[in-house]
Write a protein that holds these residues in place. Structure first.
Motif, short mmCIF file in Angstrom:
data_model
loop_
_atom_site.label_atom_id
_atom_site.label_comp_id
_atom_site.label_asym_id
_atom_site.label_seq_id
_atom_site.Cartn_x
_atom_site.Cartn_y
_atom_site.Cartn_z
N LYS A 13 0.82 -1.23 0.00
CA LYS A 13 0.00 0.00 0.00
C LYS A 13 0.85 1.27 0.00
O LYS A 13 0.47 2.27 -0.61
CB LYS A 13 -1.01 0.01 1.15
CG LYS A 13 -0.37 -0.08 2.51
CD LYS A 13 -1.39 -0.32 3.58
CE LYS A 13 -0.73 -0.34 4.95
NZ LYS A 13 0.62 -0.92 5.03
N THR A 31 0.53 7.17 6.50
CA THR A 31 0.15 7.42 7.90
C THR A 31 0.81 6.43 8.86
O THR A 31 0.90 6.70 10.06
CB THR A 31 -1.39 7.39 8.08
OG1 THR A 31 -1.86 6.06 7.81
CG2 THR A 31 -2.07 8.39 7.18
N GLY A 32 1.29 5.29 8.33
CA GLY A 32 2.03 4.36 9.18
C GLY A 32 3.27 5.04 9.76
O GLY A 32 3.69 4.75 10.88
N GLN A 33 3.85 5.98 9.00
CA GLN A 33 5.05 6.69 9.47
C GLN A 33 4.73 7.51 10.71
O GLN A 33 5.60 7.72 11.56
CB GLN A 33 5.58 7.66 8.39
CG GLN A 33 5.85 7.01 7.07
CD GLN A 33 7.30 6.53 6.95
OE1 GLN A 33 7.87 6.03 7.92
NE2 GLN A 33 7.87 6.67 5.80
N GLY A 80 8.27 -0.92 13.93
CA GLY A 80 6.99 -1.35 13.36
C GLY A 80 6.11 -2.00 14.42
O GLY A 80 4.90 -1.75 14.52
N ALA A 83 4.97 0.62 16.83
CA ALA A 83 3.93 1.45 16.18
C ALA A 83 2.58 0.76 16.29
O ALA A 83 1.55 1.39 16.58
CB ALA A 83 4.29 1.67 14.71
N ARG A 93 -4.48 7.68 18.78
CA ARG A 93 -5.24 7.78 17.53
C ARG A 93 -5.94 9.13 17.43
O ARG A 93 -5.96 9.76 16.39
CB ARG A 93 -6.26 6.65 17.39
CG ARG A 93 -5.65 5.27 17.40
CD ARG A 93 -6.54 4.25 16.73
NE ARG A 93 -6.49 4.37 15.28
CZ ARG A 93 -5.55 3.82 14.52
NH1 ARG A 93 -4.60 3.09 15.05
NH2 ARG A 93 -5.55 4.00 13.21
N GLN A 100 -4.02 14.00 10.14
CA GLN A 100 -4.24 13.30 8.87
C GLN A 100 -5.33 14.00 8.06
O GLN A 100 -5.21 14.19 6.85
CB GLN A 100 -4.63 11.85 9.14
CG GLN A 100 -3.53 11.06 9.85
CD GLN A 100 -4.02 9.71 10.34
OE1 GLN A 100 -4.20 8.79 9.57
NE2 GLN A 100 -4.25 9.59 11.65
N GLY A 117 -2.90 3.67 4.95
CA GLY A 117 -2.81 3.25 6.35
C GLY A 117 -3.69 2.06 6.62
O GLY A 117 -3.75 1.10 5.84
N ARG A 145 8.89 -8.06 2.99
CA ARG A 145 9.40 -7.30 4.13
C ARG A 145 10.80 -7.77 4.52
O ARG A 145 11.66 -6.97 4.87
CB ARG A 145 8.40 -7.44 5.30
CG ARG A 145 8.70 -6.68 6.57
CD ARG A 145 8.98 -5.21 6.44
NE ARG A 145 8.00 -4.38 5.76
CZ ARG A 145 6.93 -3.84 6.32
NH1 ARG A 145 6.66 -4.05 7.57
NH2 ARG A 145 6.12 -3.07 5.61
N ARG A 168 1.22 -8.77 14.05
CA ARG A 168 0.88 -7.35 13.85
C ARG A 168 -0.50 -7.23 13.19
O ARG A 168 -1.33 -6.41 13.61
CB ARG A 168 1.95 -6.70 12.99
CG ARG A 168 2.02 -5.22 13.12
CD ARG A 168 3.44 -4.76 13.29
NE ARG A 168 4.21 -4.78 12.06
CZ ARG A 168 4.15 -3.82 11.13
NH1 ARG A 168 3.33 -2.80 11.26
NH2 ARG A 168 4.92 -3.87 10.08
N ASP A 172 -3.65 -5.36 14.77
CA ASP A 172 -4.26 -4.24 14.04
C ASP A 172 -5.74 -4.51 13.72
O ASP A 172 -6.56 -3.59 13.72
CB ASP A 172 -3.49 -3.96 12.73
CG ASP A 172 -2.07 -3.43 12.98
OD1 ASP A 172 -1.79 -2.99 14.11
OD2 ASP A 172 -1.25 -3.46 12.04
#
Ligand code: DC
Length: 219
Positions: A13, A31-33, A80, A83, A93, A100, A117, A145, A168, A172
């Motif tokens: 993505k 937005t993951g950053q 990661g 995060a 959030r 965002q 995201g 990855r 993860r 999530d």
């Protein structure tokens, strides 16, 4: 033009967001950053997420200069994982939500934005002009990855990357606030057997078909 892209870890993505934005002349926000930056700040402040109070986390996120260059550590597997943990905390959030939305409403070049995201189409930008959800088989995502981490100099086993990705995704998808979910009006892409160019082409075709002018009645 506002485009929302969501998907699982290492599904492609981020690459899609970047290339789609470039092709359409839009601004891109990964937005993951942002969540990774909070994870890194938690590590640097030596905060224990089990015991940290909401106010301490809120102050940490709000005091963070998100425009700074966080360096290569931001993309590490450790950050990661952190995060994904901070992303399950409602206070974090909420603090990132407006940032965002502001980016989407006022993109730097003014033409439009692509955000990628986990909750973009469902929570951050439910009225986006186009929504995509991208996924791939876990072993294929882990292979991608693993290659990325090795290229960055991280010495890590494939089995560890695979188990991190599965863990993860599970965190999530199952958190109570804004879990990873495909918005009901998102266009689904399975990138298991597709490279980045093929995924981009599918998205561009979809956008073309959605925005084709309708033929006038009777013509
Ligand atoms: O896409 P990434 O691997 O850089 O994201 C890191 C983590 O951030 C991910 O495991 C979940 C979280 N995240 C989120 O909860 N919501 C988003 N919109 C983006 C990322």
């Amino acid at each position: 033009m506002i485009i929302a892209i969501d998907g699982t870890a290492a599904s492609g993505k981020g690459t899609l967001g970047r290339t789609l934005a470039m092709r359409l002349g839009l601004d891109h926000l990964d937005t993951g950053q942002l969540y990774r930056a909070v994870g890194l700040a938690v590590k640097q402040a030596d905060l224990d997420l089990e015991t940290a109070c909401d106010d301490a986390l809120k102050a940490l996120v709000e005091g963070l200069d998100l425009s700074q260059n966080f360096g290569p550590e931001l993309r590490s597997s450790e950050i990661g994982e952190l995060a994904s943990k901070v992303a399950a905390i409602p206070q974090v959030r909420t603090s990132l939500l407006e940032k965002q939305r502001d980016f989407a409403q006022q993109p730097p070049h003014g033409k439009g934005a692509v955000l990628d995201g986990r909750d973009i189409g469902s929570v951050v930008l439910p009225d986006a002009d186009a929504k995509f959800f991208i996924d791939a088989a876990a072993d294929i995502r882990a292979t991608r990855r693993h290659l990325e981490l090795k290229a960055r100099g991280e010495d890590i086993d494939f089995s560890e990357v695979l188990s991190d990705i599965i863990k993860r995704d599970c965190r999530d998808k199952n958190r109570t606030v804004a879990p990873l979910i495909a918005a009901s009006d998102a266009f689904f892409i399975d990138s298991s057997d597709k490279n980045a160019e093929e995924v981009l082409a599918i998205c561009l075709d979809h956008l073309d078909s959605e925005h084709e002018p309708q033929a006038a009645n009777g013509l």
